[in-house]
Motif scaffolding. Sequence first.
Motif, PDB file in Angstrom:
ATOM      1  N   HIS A   1       0.854  -1.193   0.000  1.00 31.83           N
ATOM      2  CA  HIS A   1       0.000   0.000   0.000  1.00 31.83           C
ATOM      3  C   HIS A   1       0.887   1.240   0.000  1.00 31.83           C
ATOM      4  O   HIS A   1       1.902   1.287   0.694  1.00 31.83           O
ATOM      5  N   ALA A   2       0.441   2.264  -0.722  1.00 26.05           N
ATOM      6  CA  ALA A   2       1.212   3.517  -0.756  1.00 26.05           C
ATOM      7  C   ALA A   2       1.479   4.009   0.662  1.00 26.05           C
ATOM      8  O   ALA A   2       2.573   4.508   0.969  1.00 26.05           O
ATOM      9  N   ALA A   3       0.486   3.840   1.562  1.00 29.40           N
ATOM     10  CA  ALA A   3       0.639   4.351   2.936  1.00 29.40           C
ATOM     11  C   ALA A   3       1.756   3.639   3.689  1.00 29.40           C
ATOM     12  O   ALA A   3       2.277   4.174   4.669  1.00 29.40           O
ATOM     13  N   ASP A   4       2.130   2.422   3.254  1.00 27.53           N
ATOM     14  CA  ASP A   4       3.218   1.686   3.928  1.00 27.53           C
ATOM     15  C   ASP A   4       4.536   1.810   3.177  1.00 27.53           C
ATOM     16  O   ASP A   4       5.557   1.267   3.614  1.00 27.53           O
ATOM     17  N   PHE A   5       4.510   2.447   2.023  1.00 30.31           N
ATOM     18  CA  PHE A   5       5.668   2.409   1.120  1.00 30.31           C
ATOM     19  C   PHE A   5       6.742   3.431   1.486  1.00 30.31           C
ATOM     20  O   PHE A   5       7.932   3.143   1.479  1.00 30.31           O
ATOM     21  N   PHE A   6       6.295   4.667   1.797  1.00 27.85           N
ATOM     22  CA  PHE A   6       7.259   5.759   2.008  1.00 27.85           C
ATOM     23  C   PHE A   6       7.696   5.756   3.472  1.00 27.85           C
ATOM     24  O   PHE A   6       6.887   5.953   4.371  1.00 27.85           O
ATOM     25  N   GLN A   7       8.983   5.523   3.710  1.00 35.32           N
ATOM     26  CA  GLN A   7       9.436   5.294   5.088  1.00 35.32           C
ATOM     27  C   GLN A   7      10.382   6.358   5.604  1.00 35.32           C
ATOM     28  O   GLN A   7      10.835   6.285   6.732  1.00 35.32           O
ATOM     29  N   GLY A   8      10.728   7.320   4.775  1.00 39.83           N
ATOM     30  CA  GLY A   8      11.654   8.376   5.191  1.00 39.83           C
ATOM     31  C   GLY A   8      12.237   9.015   3.954  1.00 39.83           C
ATOM     32  O   GLY A   8      11.871   8.640   2.835  1.00 39.83           O
ATOM     33  N   PRO A   9      13.165   9.977   4.130  1.00 44.14           N
ATOM     34  CA  PRO A   9      13.718  10.632   2.954  1.00 44.14           C
ATOM     35  C   PRO A   9      14.438   9.614   2.056  1.00 44.14           C
ATOM     36  O   PRO A   9      15.335   8.918   2.515  1.00 44.14           O
ATOM     37  N   PHE A  10      14.009   9.486   0.817  1.00 48.54           N
ATOM     38  CA  PHE A  10      14.631   8.604  -0.169  1.00 48.54           C
ATOM     39  C   PHE A  10      14.664   7.145   0.318  1.00 48.54           C
ATOM     40  O   PHE A  10      15.571   6.388  -0.044  1.00 48.54           O
ATOM     41  N   THR A  11      13.709   6.773   1.145  1.00 54.39           N
ATOM     42  CA  THR A  11      13.679   5.418   1.714  1.00 54.39           C
ATOM     43  C   THR A  11      12.280   4.828   1.546  1.00 54.39           C
ATOM     44  O   THR A  11      11.291   5.471   1.911  1.00 54.39           O
ATOM     45  N   THR A  12      12.239   3.606   1.011  1.00 55.51           N
ATOM     46  CA  THR A  12      10.942   2.960   0.770  1.00 55.51           C
ATOM     47  C   THR A  12      10.941   1.543   1.328  1.00 55.51           C
ATOM     48  O   THR A  12      11.980   1.038   1.766  1.00 55.51           O
ATOM     49  N   ALA A  13       9.768   0.905   1.236  1.00 56.87           N
ATOM     50  CA  ALA A  13       9.629  -0.480   1.697  1.00 56.87           C
ATOM     51  C   ALA A  13      10.172  -1.479   0.671  1.00 56.87           C
ATOM     52  O   ALA A  13      10.167  -2.688   0.925  1.00 56.87           O
ATOM     53  N   LEU A  14      10.636  -0.993  -0.469  1.00 55.68           N
ATOM     54  CA  LEU A  14      11.128  -1.877  -1.529  1.00 55.68           C
ATOM     55  C   LEU A  14      12.459  -2.517  -1.115  1.00 55.68           C
ATOM     56  O   LEU A  14      13.319  -1.836  -0.554  1.00 55.68           O
ATOM     57  N   LYS A  15      12.622  -3.804  -1.409  1.00 55.25           N
ATOM     58  CA  LYS A  15      13.900  -4.472  -1.100  1.00 55.25           C
ATOM     59  C   LYS A  15      14.851  -4.304  -2.289  1.00 55.25           C
ATOM     60  O   LYS A  15      14.402  -4.068  -3.421  1.00 55.25           O
ATOM     61  N   PRO A  16      16.171  -4.446  -2.044  1.00 51.24           N
ATOM     62  CA  PRO A  16      17.138  -4.180  -3.125  1.00 51.24           C
ATOM     63  C   PRO A  16      16.948  -5.069  -4.357  1.00 51.24           C
ATOM     64  O   PRO A  16      17.316  -4.674  -5.460  1.00 51.24           O
ATOM     65  N   ASP A  17      16.366  -6.279  -4.167  1.00 50.58           N
ATOM     66  CA  ASP A  17      16.214  -7.169  -5.328  1.00 50.58           C
ATOM     67  C   ASP A  17      14.825  -7.047  -5.965  1.00 50.58           C
ATOM     68  O   ASP A  17      14.455  -7.851  -6.808  1.00 50.58           O
ATOM     69  N   GLU A  18      14.043  -6.018  -5.562  1.00 51.32           N
ATOM     70  CA  GLU A  18      12.687  -5.871  -6.109  1.00 51.32           C
ATOM     71  C   GLU A  18      12.615  -4.744  -7.143  1.00 51.32           C
ATOM     72  O   GLU A  18      13.299  -3.724  -7.017  1.00 51.32           O
TER      73      GLU A  18
END
Length: 291
Positions: A148-165
């Motif tokens: 969900h977009a609401a869980d995606f943005f975690q800080g400046p230039f930081t997301t819930a995405l993993k490096p292999d995704e």
Amino acid sequence: MFPAAFDYRRPASLDEALGLLTDDGDAAKVMAGGQSLIPLLRLRFAQPGVLVDIGRLPGLSGFSRKDGYLKIGALTRHVDIERSSELGGPFPILPEAAHWIADPLVRNQGTVGGSICHADPAGDWGSVMLALGADFVAHSSSGERVIHAADFFQGPFTTALKPDEVLTEIRIPVGSGKAGGAYNKLERKVGDFATVAVAVKDELDGGKVSKAGIGLTAVGPNNLKATAAEKALVGHEPSDAVIAEVAKLAAAAAEPKDDVRGSAEFKKDVVRVFVQRGLKTALARAREARE
Ligand SMILES: Cc1cc2nc3c(=O)[nH]c(=O)nc-3n(C[C@H](O)[C@H](O)[C@H](O)COP(=O)(O)OP(=O)(O)OC[C@H]3O[C@@H](n4cnc5c(N)ncnc54)[C@H](O)[C@@H]3O)c2cc1C
């Protein structure tokens, strides 16, 4: 300055790209339009060992309506959204926001997925996606997951995405009622990042607001969802008094800092004004929308 040396790979398929990311781990970095990554490479803020250029992968750009969602491929360029008459009718906020991004050169190359993954707190798409309640589809060699977009943005230039995704698709719920949205942005000059910007979305059911979304740009460590303000709108007839209260709550949710673009106090007040202005536009658009 020149970038540090790296291996350049241009996979022909998503599977090949995902394989490269699995093999090279943290050393690999995805590039889509390169509009944010290339400046970072040149400044050596990013020094990947392998650059995986997915910019021309087939099947990851364009949009369609399916299963109750508007689905936007991650590699869709800002310009394609800006110029789409197909999107402009049901989702006027999308071309409106795209038009505010940078300048035509950047809009021709930059991708909506790249912008979301870059997660600049002053980026425009993040707030729009928060307001619209979007889901992001990520792929890795081990499968697919939806964030969900609401869980995606975690800080400046930081997301819930993993490096292999790899982010492959953005899904925006179409909704059943009369819906509207609007994006207002204050910038110092044409093409600048936002001093403040606000995305709003509303859905009407019998004169009352049944769904609401408010996303804030450049007033926090990442794009912010003004949840308390959204809740204060849902279930109510959107009178001037209700809108004024919602705008006050959104301003309270903003966490801006004093900088060259203005004081924190000024930015909070811009949030308040833009929420009011945006909601009035979005409500008018919802009333005109065809169900
Ligand atoms: C002069 C200038 C002005 C700008 N003004 C604005 C503005 O007003 N508003 C605004 O919102 N933006 C602005 N931008 C940023 C612009 O919108 C970029 O296009 C966008 O941030 C990145 O998109 P991209 O496709 O170029 O991504 P890239 O630069 O290729 O990548 C950016 C980051 O996202 C990652 N990434 C990219 N795609 C994916 C994917 N599919 N899956 C996983 N990770 C991925 C990369 O690894 C990298 O970390 C500006 C840029 C410039 C150069």
